[in-house]
Design a protein around this motif. Structure first.
Motif, PDB file in Angstrom:
ATOM      1  N   LEU A 277       0.828  -1.207   0.000  1.00 42.10           N
ATOM      2  CA  LEU A 277       0.000   0.000   0.000  1.00 42.10           C
ATOM      3  C   LEU A 277       0.865   1.261   0.000  1.00 42.10           C
ATOM      4  N   ILE A 278       1.885   1.295   0.839  1.00 38.84           N
ATOM      5  CA  ILE A 278       2.764   2.462   0.913  1.00 38.84           C
ATOM      6  C   ILE A 278       3.425   2.723  -0.435  1.00 38.84           C
ATOM      7  N   LEU A 279       3.989   1.690  -1.031  1.00 43.05           N
ATOM      8  CA  LEU A 279       4.692   1.868  -2.301  1.00 43.05           C
ATOM      9  C   LEU A 279       3.740   2.261  -3.429  1.00 43.05           C
ATOM     10  N   THR A 280       2.547   1.700  -3.426  1.00 47.50           N
ATOM     11  CA  THR A 280       1.557   2.039  -4.448  1.00 47.50           C
ATOM     12  C   THR A 280       1.149   3.507  -4.333  1.00 47.50           C
ATOM     13  N   VAL A 281       0.874   3.949  -3.131  1.00 47.91           N
ATOM     14  CA  VAL A 281       0.463   5.340  -2.902  1.00 47.91           C
ATOM     15  C   VAL A 281       1.563   6.315  -3.322  1.00 47.91           C
ATOM     16  N   HIS A 282       2.814   5.921  -3.134  1.00 45.58           N
ATOM     17  CA  HIS A 282       3.929   6.801  -3.481  1.00 45.58           C
ATOM     18  C   HIS A 282       4.423   6.616  -4.909  1.00 45.58           C
ATOM     19  N   GLY A 283       3.702   5.851  -5.724  1.00 44.59           N
ATOM     20  CA  GLY A 283       4.061   5.705  -7.127  1.00 44.59           C
ATOM     21  C   GLY A 283       5.267   4.823  -7.385  1.00 44.59           C
ATOM     22  N   LEU A 284       5.537   3.894  -6.471  1.00 45.14           N
ATOM     23  CA  LEU A 284       6.694   3.009  -6.616  1.00 45.14           C
ATOM     24  C   LEU A 284       6.257   1.569  -6.886  1.00 45.14           C
ATOM     25  N   ILE A 285       5.254   1.406  -7.697  1.00 45.57           N
ATOM     26  CA  ILE A 285       4.674   0.083  -7.965  1.00 45.57           C
ATOM     27  C   ILE A 285       5.700  -0.869  -8.584  1.00 45.57           C
ATOM     28  N   THR A 286       6.689  -0.343  -9.307  1.00 39.07           N
ATOM     29  CA  THR A 286       7.690  -1.225  -9.918  1.00 39.07           C
ATOM     30  C   THR A 286       8.585  -1.902  -8.880  1.00 39.07           C
ATOM     31  N   LEU A 287       8.613  -1.380  -7.670  1.00 38.05           N
ATOM     32  CA  LEU A 287       9.432  -1.974  -6.616  1.00 38.05           C
ATOM     33  C   LEU A 287       8.658  -2.925  -5.707  1.00 38.05           C
ATOM     34  N   VAL A 288       7.346  -3.013  -5.892  1.00 40.44           N
ATOM     35  CA  VAL A 288       6.509  -3.752  -4.953  1.00 40.44           C
ATOM     36  C   VAL A 288       6.927  -5.215  -4.803  1.00 40.44           C
ATOM     37  N   ASP A 289       7.107  -5.931  -5.889  1.00 40.92           N
ATOM     38  CA  ASP A 289       7.380  -7.375  -5.786  1.00 40.92           C
ATOM     39  C   ASP A 289       8.666  -7.670  -5.016  1.00 40.92           C
ATOM     40  N   VAL A 290       9.750  -7.027  -5.410  1.00 39.98           N
ATOM     41  CA  VAL A 290      11.015  -7.296  -4.718  1.00 39.98           C
ATOM     42  C   VAL A 290      10.974  -6.755  -3.289  1.00 39.98           C
ATOM     43  N   ALA A 291      10.355  -5.606  -3.086  1.00 40.97           N
ATOM     44  CA  ALA A 291      10.273  -5.025  -1.741  1.00 40.97           C
ATOM     45  C   ALA A 291       9.454  -5.913  -0.808  1.00 40.97           C
ATOM     46  N   GLU A 292       8.355  -6.468  -1.307  1.00 44.21           N
ATOM     47  CA  GLU A 292       7.546  -7.381  -0.490  1.00 44.21           C
ATOM     48  C   GLU A 292       8.349  -8.616  -0.087  1.00 44.21           C
ATOM     49  N   LEU A 293       9.098  -9.181  -1.013  1.00 45.26           N
ATOM     50  CA  LEU A 293       9.925 -10.345  -0.708  1.00 45.26           C
ATOM     51  C   LEU A 293      10.955 -10.006   0.368  1.00 45.26           C
ATOM     52  N   LEU A 294      11.645  -8.892   0.184  1.00 44.68           N
ATOM     53  CA  LEU A 294      12.670  -8.490   1.146  1.00 44.68           C
ATOM     54  C   LEU A 294      12.084  -8.214   2.525  1.00 44.68           C
TER      55      LEU A 294
END
Length: 136
Positions: free
Chosen positions: A29-46
């Motif tokens: 949710l945080i990354l989506t709201v801040h326009g960083l959707i391209t980082l969501v998959d790897v960030a969620e894993l980490l």
């Protein structure tokens, strides 16, 4: 488009395996709201690996911290109450042979950089394990 201003969020979590799911969904949710959707998959894993280690290997509370630093660095970290250093597998063979403990190997493989530091705050000891990924 990612934001050009820095920001930081902290999520304090109990020692509960459900905290991993809560942390992943909150981070998404945080990354989506801040326009960083391209980082969501790897960030969620980490984040899931860091929080899972904090919850699994300690008995106290934990916290997830997420920080964006323009122009493109996302730092994800997990605090826990155990000051012992993390013990990542040192070789690929160790990763393949281990029955558990692969989380930090995933963090090492997927993050641009990672590390840890001991912490002492308000009389409490612990550590902060973090990693960074860049928005390419």
């Amino acid at each position: 488009m990612p934001e050009s201003e820095p920001w930081e969020y902290s999520l304090h979590i109990p020692n509960d395996v459900r905290a991993v799911t809560v942390s992943r969904r909150t981070l998404r949710l945080i990354l989506t709201v801040h326009g960083l959707i391209t980082l969501v998959d790897v960030a969620e894993l980490l984040a899931a690996e860091l929080v899972a280690n904090a919850v699994r290997h300690t008995k106290g509370p934990a916290a997830l911290r997420v920080r964006w630093s323009p122009p493109g660095t996302l730092r994800i970290g997990a605090w826990d109450a155990d000051p012992s250093p993390p013990q990542p597998p040192q070789t690929l063979a160790a990763v393949l042979e281990a029955e558990d403990g692969r989380g930090l190997a995933l963090v090492r493989a997927c993050a641009d950089v990672w590390g840890w530091q001991p912490l002492a705050r308000d009389g409490s000891r612990g550590k902060f394990v973090w990693c960074e990924v860049g928005a390419a």
